[in-house]
Design an enzyme around this catalytic site. Sequence first.
Site, PDB file in Angstrom:
ATOM      1  N   HIS A 223      41.429  20.652  39.363  1.00 50.75           N
ATOM      2  CA  HIS A 223      41.777  20.178  40.707  1.00 50.75           C
ATOM      3  C   HIS A 223      41.713  18.655  40.760  1.00 50.75           C
ATOM      4  CE1 HIS A 223      41.954  19.875  45.036  1.00 50.75           C
ATOM      5  NE2 HIS A 223      40.719  19.409  45.127  1.00 50.75           N
ATOM      6  N   CYS A 285      47.379  19.718  44.727  1.00 52.13           N
ATOM      7  CA  CYS A 285      46.362  18.669  44.869  1.00 52.13           C
ATOM      8  C   CYS A 285      46.883  17.313  44.403  1.00 52.13           C
ATOM      9  CB  CYS A 285      45.099  19.047  44.111  1.00 52.13           C
ATOM     10  SG  CYS A 285      45.379  19.679  42.442  1.00 52.13           S
TER      11      CYS A 285
END
Length: 340
Positions: A223, A285
């Site tokens: 992420h 992200c």
Amino acid sequence: MNICVNSLYRLSTPQFHSLYSEEVSDEALALLFSAVENGDQNCIDLLCNLALRNDNLGHRVEKFLFDLFSGKRSGSPDIDKKINQACLVLHQIANNDITKDNTEWKKLHAPSRLLYMAGSATTDLSKKIGIAHKIMGDQFAQTDQEQVGVENLWCSARMLSSDELAAATLGLVQESPLLSVNYPIGLIHPTTKENILRTQLLEKMAQSGLSENEVFLINTGDHWLICLFYKLAEKIKCLIFNTYHDLNENTKQEIIEAAKITGISENEDIDFIETNLQNNVPNGCGLFCYHTIQLLSNAGQNDPATTLREFAENFLTLSVEEQTLFNTQTRRQIYEYSLQ
């Protein structure tokens, strides 16, 4: 002939003939650009042919088409589909036995905006992979979780690689000198377990210190998030913008310990903004990191925390269709930096 040219391309005969000379008048281009923005397929086809030129005009036209395709410039509904279908037709012509070695088709045999748009249009998986190989070449992942395989270059749920994110954010910083953006890093080294953010901050503090607005793009394992150091009332603040589920406490503590290298002594000066914005932007992200840097570049003297909280709140009010469009267009805009 006048009637035919005017009805097909909105140009006079002299203007049409000028398209095949070295110099094309601004008036003729403006007429074509306007017609293309309104979705005129004949003019789209004509401009795609002009974009093949290996000169300043060809580059200008190719950029104009890609801006429409990526949503940077407004156009008629489905303008992106009309453009990439026209590019796909050219790609098919460029690869037949007669034209495949012709240098005039160079942009459809090497990384280019035209080739990227053609690849987005084809539904033939083998051809899609072949085009992606030409665009991407050999890429290597910086972390185990990065997806750099060619088979998913146009996938709407593709995770951005370090190199792609770096190219896009470097491009943004060149456009706006208000931010200093560092090359994307993993938070923790996979073998030594070193806190890489802490190491980079130590190096910066020992050399020239932090810039007024210092951005770190951090991968926590699977992420991407933004870590911003900035000054407010002569006091250093740290802001973490996370667009997915809340970080676990160990990850938060690693960031907090690294942030204290800068002289931050109070946890209240470290602000975690955590809101899941990715329900309709899967693996997005990296897209939000890119968009965050855009927002911060244009924020002027506004408090970054306020700017990002307002963005997160407003994004959640968008419809599913609007969030999906953000996903598609932002991916295209980001990848353009890797084509330059």
